[in-house]
Design a protein around this motif. Structure first.
Motif, PDB file in Angstrom:
ATOM      1  N   THR A 209       5.757  -1.585   6.712  1.00 22.84           N
ATOM      2  CA  THR A 209       6.268  -2.957   6.582  1.00 22.84           C
ATOM      3  C   THR A 209       7.558  -3.143   7.369  1.00 22.84           C
ATOM      4  OG1 THR A 209       7.549  -2.627   4.533  1.00 22.84           O
ATOM      5  CG2 THR A 209       5.219  -3.181   4.299  1.00 22.84           C
ATOM      6  N   THR A 210       7.718  -2.361   8.436  1.00 23.26           N
ATOM      7  CA  THR A 210       8.915  -2.467   9.261  1.00 23.26           C
ATOM      8  C   THR A 210       8.972  -3.802   9.989  1.00 23.26           C
ATOM      9  OG1 THR A 210       8.745  -0.076   9.620  1.00 23.26           O
ATOM     10  CG2 THR A 210      10.290  -1.294  11.023  1.00 23.26           C
ATOM     11  N   PHE A 211       7.835  -4.241  10.505  1.00 22.74           N
ATOM     12  CA  PHE A 211       7.801  -5.426  11.349  1.00 22.74           C
ATOM     13  C   PHE A 211       7.030  -6.596  10.746  1.00 22.74           C
ATOM     14  CE2 PHE A 211       8.091  -1.735  14.239  1.00 22.74           C
ATOM     15  CZ  PHE A 211       9.347  -1.979  14.756  1.00 22.74           C
ATOM     16  N   TYR A 212       6.373  -6.383   9.633  1.00 22.18           N
ATOM     17  CA  TYR A 212       5.640  -7.470   8.982  1.00 22.18           C
ATOM     18  C   TYR A 212       5.454  -7.113   7.510  1.00 22.18           C
ATOM     19  CZ  TYR A 212       2.398  -4.166  11.165  1.00 22.18           C
ATOM     20  OH  TYR A 212       1.811  -3.027  11.645  1.00 22.18           O
ATOM     21  N   PRO A 213       5.267  -8.116   6.658  1.00 25.08           N
ATOM     22  CA  PRO A 213       5.209  -7.867   5.214  1.00 25.08           C
ATOM     23  C   PRO A 213       3.926  -7.149   4.796  1.00 25.08           C
ATOM     24  CG  PRO A 213       4.824 -10.175   5.686  1.00 25.08           C
ATOM     25  CD  PRO A 213       5.236  -9.556   6.981  1.00 25.08           C
ATOM     26  N   LEU A 214       3.959  -6.612   3.602  1.00 25.00           N
ATOM     27  CA  LEU A 214       2.816  -5.861   3.070  1.00 25.00           C
ATOM     28  C   LEU A 214       1.578  -6.734   2.925  1.00 25.00           C
ATOM     29  CD1 LEU A 214       1.930  -3.092   1.827  1.00 25.00           C
ATOM     30  CD2 LEU A 214       2.638  -4.017  -0.394  1.00 25.00           C
ATOM     31  N   SER A 215       1.768  -8.009   2.720  1.00 27.32           N
ATOM     32  CA  SER A 215       0.645  -8.911   2.440  1.00 27.32           C
ATOM     33  C   SER A 215      -0.323  -9.045   3.608  1.00 27.32           C
ATOM     34  CB  SER A 215       1.166 -10.297   2.055  1.00 27.32           C
ATOM     35  OG  SER A 215       1.976 -10.833   3.098  1.00 27.32           O
ATOM     36  N   VAL A 216       0.055  -8.635   4.816  1.00 24.76           N
ATOM     37  CA  VAL A 216      -0.852  -8.774   5.956  1.00 24.76           C
ATOM     38  C   VAL A 216      -1.953  -7.717   5.930  1.00 24.76           C
ATOM     39  CG1 VAL A 216       1.026  -9.718   7.342  1.00 24.76           C
ATOM     40  CG2 VAL A 216       0.472  -7.292   7.544  1.00 24.76           C
ATOM     41  N   TYR A 217      -1.761  -6.661   5.128  1.00 15.45           N
ATOM     42  CA  TYR A 217      -2.760  -5.608   5.064  1.00 15.45           C
ATOM     43  C   TYR A 217      -3.873  -5.972   4.076  1.00 15.45           C
ATOM     44  CZ  TYR A 217       0.548  -2.450   7.411  1.00 15.45           C
ATOM     45  OH  TYR A 217       1.391  -1.868   8.304  1.00 15.45           O
ATOM     46  N   PRO A 218      -5.086  -5.482   4.305  1.00 14.69           N
ATOM     47  CA  PRO A 218      -6.114  -5.576   3.265  1.00 14.69           C
ATOM     48  C   PRO A 218      -5.674  -4.837   2.003  1.00 14.69           C
ATOM     49  CG  PRO A 218      -7.065  -4.925   5.377  1.00 14.69           C
ATOM     50  CD  PRO A 218      -5.573  -4.864   5.537  1.00 14.69           C
ATOM     51  N   ASP A 219      -6.264  -5.188   0.872  1.00 14.02           N
ATOM     52  CA  ASP A 219      -5.834  -4.617  -0.412  1.00 14.02           C
ATOM     53  C   ASP A 219      -5.886  -3.094  -0.412  1.00 14.02           C
ATOM     54  OD1 ASP A 219      -5.414  -7.154  -1.318  1.00 14.02           O
ATOM     55  OD2 ASP A 219      -7.337  -7.325  -2.364  1.00 14.02           O
ATOM     56  N   ALA A 220      -6.944  -2.526   0.148  1.00 14.47           N
ATOM     57  CA  ALA A 220      -7.084  -1.066   0.138  1.00 14.47           C
ATOM     58  C   ALA A 220      -5.973  -0.407   0.950  1.00 14.47           C
ATOM     59  CB  ALA A 220      -8.449  -0.668   0.692  1.00 14.47           C
ATOM     60  N   LEU A 221      -5.629  -0.987   2.097  1.00 14.40           N
ATOM     61  CA  LEU A 221      -4.573  -0.415   2.928  1.00 14.40           C
ATOM     62  C   LEU A 221      -3.192  -0.622   2.319  1.00 14.40           C
ATOM     63  CD1 LEU A 221      -5.640  -1.177   6.615  1.00 14.40           C
ATOM     64  CD2 LEU A 221      -5.570   1.023   5.442  1.00 14.40           C
ATOM     65  N   GLN A 222      -3.035  -1.670   1.518  1.00 19.82           N
ATOM     66  CA  GLN A 222      -1.753  -1.882   0.853  1.00 19.82           C
ATOM     67  C   GLN A 222      -1.412  -0.701  -0.051  1.00 19.82           C
ATOM     68  OE1 GLN A 222      -1.252  -5.644  -1.128  1.00 19.82           O
ATOM     69  NE2 GLN A 222      -2.023  -6.823   0.624  1.00 19.82           N
ATOM     70  N   VAL A 223      -2.413  -0.172  -0.732  1.00 22.49           N
ATOM     71  CA  VAL A 223      -2.197   0.988  -1.605  1.00 22.49           C
ATOM     72  C   VAL A 223      -1.751   2.190  -0.785  1.00 22.49           C
ATOM     73  CG1 VAL A 223      -3.294   2.590  -3.216  1.00 22.49           C
ATOM     74  CG2 VAL A 223      -3.868   0.156  -3.282  1.00 22.49           C
ATOM     75  N   VAL A 224      -2.377   2.396   0.374  1.00 19.70           N
ATOM     76  CA  VAL A 224      -2.010   3.523   1.242  1.00 19.70           C
ATOM     77  C   VAL A 224      -0.579   3.371   1.746  1.00 19.70           C
ATOM     78  CG1 VAL A 224      -2.552   4.720   3.398  1.00 19.70           C
ATOM     79  CG2 VAL A 224      -4.406   3.889   1.925  1.00 19.70           C
ATOM     80  N   VAL A 225      -0.225   2.174   2.184  1.00 16.78           N
ATOM     81  CA  VAL A 225       1.124   1.934   2.711  1.00 16.78           C
ATOM     82  C   VAL A 225       2.173   2.180   1.634  1.00 16.78           C
ATOM     83  CG1 VAL A 225       2.678   0.152   3.607  1.00 16.78           C
ATOM     84  CG2 VAL A 225       0.344   0.329   4.485  1.00 16.78           C
TER      85      VAL A 225
END
Length: 277
Positions: A209-225
């Motif tokens: 989330t250095t350059f964009y917010p967490l919400s841009v990721y799909p739900d599954a990738l949000q958990v990984v991030v």
């Protein structure tokens, strides 16, 4: 007051010595920190180069990309894109400064110059080496953070009194990455394996989330991030920069403290296993 503090410090060191085996800890980590300061006293350009790179990023976003993306959703509502990116770059700066010393510097001292073998012939123990080297990496990461914070203030990107806590937060990030980085450095056997270090650091820099917010990721990738260490440093600093204090920030701090603890323990254990055979 000073005398009482000295007595308390001596008692705590004595307690630690009684808990840990003498071969592991001797209370002389400060000697390694002093050695590092003296070694780098004539290599100040190294610190300049480490602080300049994230500053270039910040200036590029200020005069370039920031003009195209005017606002994003931050911890406390809409904010300018440059203000959104700045605390994340501060976290990345602390990470990079700490990882460099805790991996590259430690590797060559460990594998080639055999500096630690000589140290262990003195009353210094593996835990002293771990704490001393990690302490120097934290100090270096902290210097980068102070320089970066000063530029943020000069550019008008410090929007809250809570932003002063960005420096301690950067030190915590540096501590966590230095501890884990030093533990990992003891597993490396050749300079070519530093590619693995970059393989871990670069994706973290780009996708935490250095350059964009967490919400841009799909739900599954949000958990990984959210499992990535730098993510917790970025989110902690971004909240502090605007004064948006949330209970989740305690989780960020806890994650980094746990990571640092595991790293220090793992480093001391590896050094003890490899050098005290």
């Amino acid at each position: 007051m000073t005398g009482a503090a000295t007595v308390a410090g001596a008692r705590s060191r004595g307690l630690l010595v009684r808990i840990l085996p003498p071969a592991l800890y001797a209370g002389r980590a400060s000697a390694l920190l002093e050695r590092s300061v003296l070694s780098y006293s004539r290599a100040w350009l190294v610190f300049v180069s480490g602080a300049v790179e994230p500053l270039f990023y910040l200036l590029a976003f200020q005069v370039g990309f920031g003009r195209l993306v005017t606002e994003v959703v931050g911890p406390d509502g809409p904010m300018s894109y440059v203000a959104f990116v700045a605390p994340a770059l501060l976290a990345a700066s602390a990470m990079n400064g700490a990882v460099f010393d805790a991996t590259y510097g430690v590797f060559f001292k460990f594998r080639y110059s055999r500096t630690y073998d000589a140290m262990l012939a003195t009353p210094i123990g593996p835990l002293d080496i771990a704490l001393g080297e990690i302490g120097w990496a934290v100090l270096r990461g902290g210097l980068y953070a102070v320089a970066f914070f000063g530029v943020m203030g000069g550019m008008g990107l410090v929007a809250s009194p809570w932003a002063v806590l960005l420096i301690p937060a950067a030190l915590l990030v540096a501590f966590a990455f230095a501890a884990v980085g030093m533990a990992c450095a003891t597993f490396l056997r050749s300079p070519s394996q530093f590619d693995f270090v970059q393989l871990a650091v670069v994706p973290m820099f780009l996708f935490s989330t250095t350059f964009y917010p967490l919400s841009v990721y799909p739900d599954a990738l949000q958990v990984v991030v959210q499992l990535v260490p730098l993510y917790h440093g970025v989110e902690l600093m971004r909240g502090l920069s605007v004064g948006a204090l949330e209970p989740s920030m305690l989780l960020n701090v806890g994650y980094l403290v746990a990571l640092a603890t595991v790293g220090v323990w793992g480093t001391a254990r590896r050094l003890g296993t490899l050098l005290l055979r």
